[in-house]
Design a protein around this motif. Structure first.
Motif, short mmCIF file in Angstrom:
data_model
loop_
_atom_site.label_atom_id
_atom_site.label_comp_id
_atom_site.label_asym_id
_atom_site.label_seq_id
_atom_site.Cartn_x
_atom_site.Cartn_y
_atom_site.Cartn_z
N TYR A 34 0.86 -1.18 0.00
CA TYR A 34 0.00 0.00 0.00
C TYR A 34 0.90 1.23 0.00
CZ TYR A 34 -3.52 3.39 1.51
OH TYR A 34 -4.36 4.48 1.59
N GLY A 35 0.94 1.93 -1.14
CA GLY A 35 1.86 3.06 -1.29
C GLY A 35 3.30 2.55 -1.20
N SER A 36 4.05 3.09 -0.27
CA SER A 36 5.42 2.64 -0.08
C SER A 36 5.56 1.61 1.04
CB SER A 36 6.32 3.85 0.23
OG SER A 36 5.87 4.51 1.41
N THR A 37 4.42 1.23 1.65
CA THR A 37 4.44 0.27 2.77
C THR A 37 4.25 -1.14 2.22
OG1 THR A 37 3.47 1.95 4.22
CG2 THR A 37 3.43 -0.33 4.99
N LYS A 38 5.12 -2.05 2.63
CA LYS A 38 5.05 -3.43 2.18
C LYS A 38 5.16 -4.35 3.40
CE LYS A 38 7.16 -2.54 -2.34
NZ LYS A 38 8.26 -2.92 -3.28
N LEU A 44 -5.79 7.13 -2.03
CA LEU A 44 -5.35 5.77 -2.36
C LEU A 44 -6.32 4.80 -1.72
CD1 LEU A 44 -3.25 4.08 -3.81
CD2 LEU A 44 -1.85 4.13 -1.74
N ARG A 45 -7.08 4.10 -2.54
CA ARG A 45 -8.21 3.31 -2.07
C ARG A 45 -8.06 1.82 -2.36
NH1 ARG A 45 -9.00 7.76 -0.30
NH2 ARG A 45 -11.00 8.87 -0.09
N GLU A 46 -6.85 1.32 -2.56
CA GLU A 46 -6.70 -0.10 -2.82
C GLU A 46 -5.35 -0.59 -2.32
OE1 GLU A 46 -7.21 -0.38 -7.04
OE2 GLU A 46 -5.09 0.04 -7.45
N ILE A 47 -5.31 -1.89 -2.01
CA ILE A 47 -4.10 -2.56 -1.55
C ILE A 47 -3.78 -3.66 -2.56
CG2 ILE A 47 -3.07 -3.98 0.27
CD1 ILE A 47 -4.85 -2.62 2.28
N GLY A 70 -3.89 -9.72 -6.83
CA GLY A 70 -5.20 -9.09 -6.93
C GLY A 70 -5.17 -7.73 -6.27
N LYS A 71 -6.27 -6.97 -6.42
CA LYS A 71 -6.39 -5.63 -5.84
C LYS A 71 -7.55 -5.64 -4.84
CE LYS A 71 -4.43 -3.11 -9.75
NZ LYS A 71 -3.20 -2.74 -9.01
N VAL A 72 -7.26 -5.18 -3.64
CA VAL A 72 -8.25 -5.14 -2.56
C VAL A 72 -8.79 -3.71 -2.49
CG1 VAL A 72 -8.64 -5.44 -0.09
CG2 VAL A 72 -7.06 -6.97 -1.32
N TYR A 87 -15.68 -2.16 8.47
CA TYR A 87 -15.39 -3.60 8.54
C TYR A 87 -15.58 -4.21 7.15
CZ TYR A 87 -15.91 -8.55 9.75
OH TYR A 87 -15.76 -9.90 9.82
N ASP A 88 -14.71 -5.19 6.81
CA ASP A 88 -14.85 -5.90 5.53
C ASP A 88 -14.07 -7.22 5.65
OD1 ASP A 88 -15.32 -6.71 2.99
OD2 ASP A 88 -14.14 -5.14 1.99
N ASP A 89 -14.73 -8.32 5.35
CA ASP A 89 -14.06 -9.63 5.35
C ASP A 89 -14.30 -10.37 4.04
OD1 ASP A 89 -16.71 -10.27 5.61
OD2 ASP A 89 -16.42 -11.77 7.18
N THR A 90 -14.44 -9.62 2.97
CA THR A 90 -14.71 -10.22 1.67
C THR A 90 -13.49 -10.97 1.15
OG1 THR A 90 -16.17 -8.36 1.18
CG2 THR A 90 -15.48 -9.71 -0.69
N PRO A 91 -13.67 -12.19 0.61
CA PRO A 91 -12.54 -12.86 -0.06
C PRO A 91 -12.27 -12.21 -1.42
CG PRO A 91 -14.52 -14.23 -0.19
CD PRO A 91 -14.87 -13.06 0.67
N TRP A 92 -10.99 -12.10 -1.77
CA TRP A 92 -10.59 -11.41 -2.99
C TRP A 92 -9.94 -12.41 -3.95
CZ3 TRP A 92 -12.31 -6.50 -3.20
CH2 TRP A 92 -12.65 -5.90 -1.99
N SER A 93 -10.36 -12.33 -5.21
CA SER A 93 -9.86 -13.27 -6.22
C SER A 93 -8.44 -12.90 -6.64
CB SER A 93 -10.78 -13.26 -7.45
OG SER A 93 -12.09 -13.69 -7.11
N LEU A 94 -7.70 -13.94 -7.03
CA LEU A 94 -6.34 -13.77 -7.53
C LEU A 94 -6.29 -14.21 -8.99
CD1 LEU A 94 -4.47 -15.38 -4.48
CD2 LEU A 94 -4.80 -12.94 -4.92
#
Length: 238
Positions: free
Chosen positions: A38-42, A69-72, A91-93, A103-110
């Motif tokens: 996320y940005g410069s954080t890894k 910045l709205r995605e990881i 993938g992009k979260v 709160y969000d616990d959605t599974p994200w596709s790869l």
């Protein structure tokens, strides 16, 4: 609805695990790990040794949000010892839901590099500065809102009708149209045993009133031993 004013706020992201991952190993089980950017954080999770297609991590990371910045970016790799790590998928979260609801616990596709399905990654994200947070939620369950109050369909409960049921039958079962089975005398069966064996009688039976032993045979002649019959014997010659 856009969310603004997130600069410098904290976002907690828990990497739960992956499911249905693409298998990059032919013989042994693969050793996956997850990296977040996320940005410069890894961040990078530990390697789940022999995790195969369903690795589990349960690791929490904290990101400092950046305005706009709205995605990881999330990537999953297979760890190798002697060669380079194998890329499994990425993938992009999207952060819109967690920033608005908290709160969000959605599974994200790869996806693979060629755009094919490579499995999914499960994340649980918490944001404490949401403007419309969910009422209640559990660490591993989707948000739950209280159900709306139910409006009764009747202003007053309908009167209870006491239905009269027929009285129970006095006699059961009903008499059969067929004639009853023939009745037998109420004598005990089997009959009481008689005196058995019969009382012993005199055996052998007593002799008849006649003289016993019986008369000799042949009957005794008045002449015994036989004497000369009347007349001459042998007869005289003629």
């Amino acid at each position: 609805m856009s969310v603004s004013g997130i600069q410098g706020h904290l976002l907690e992201v828990t990497v739960v695990g992956c499911n249905k991952l693409k298998d990059t190993e032919w013989i042994s089980r693969q050793d996956p790990y997850v990296s977040l950017e996320y940005g410069s954080t890894k961040y990078r999770t530990r390697t789940c040794t022999d995790g195969g297609k369903t690795p589990t991590f349960q690791e929490k990371f904290t990101f400092t949000l950046i305005e706009g910045l709205r995605e990881i970016n999330v990537m999953v790799w297979n760890s190798n010892t002697l060669t380079y790590d194998d890329f499994i998928g990425n993938g992009k979260v999207q952060l819109h839901k967690v920033l608005s609801q908290g709160y969000d616990d959605t599974p994200w596709s790869l996806q693979t590099k060629t755009g094919r399905y490579a499995g999914e990654v499960r994340l649980i994200m918490h944001y404490g500065n949401a403007k419309h947070p969910a009422t209640t939620y559990a660490p591993s369950a989707p948000p739950y809102a209280a159900p709306p109050p139910q409006v009764p369909l009747y202003s007053a409960p309908p009167p209870t009708i006491s239905a009269s049921y027929p009285p129970p039958a006095t006699t059961y079962p009903t008499p059969s149209p067929y004639s009853a089975y023939p009745s037998y005398p109420s004598s005990t069966y089997p009959p009481p045993p008689a005196a058995y064996p019969p009382p012993p009688s005199a055996y052998p039976p007593p002799p008849p009133p006649s003289a016993y032993p019986p008369a000799t045979y042949p009957p005794a002649s008045p002449y015994y031993p036989p004497g000369p019959f009347p007349g001459l014997y042998p007869p005289p010659p003629y």
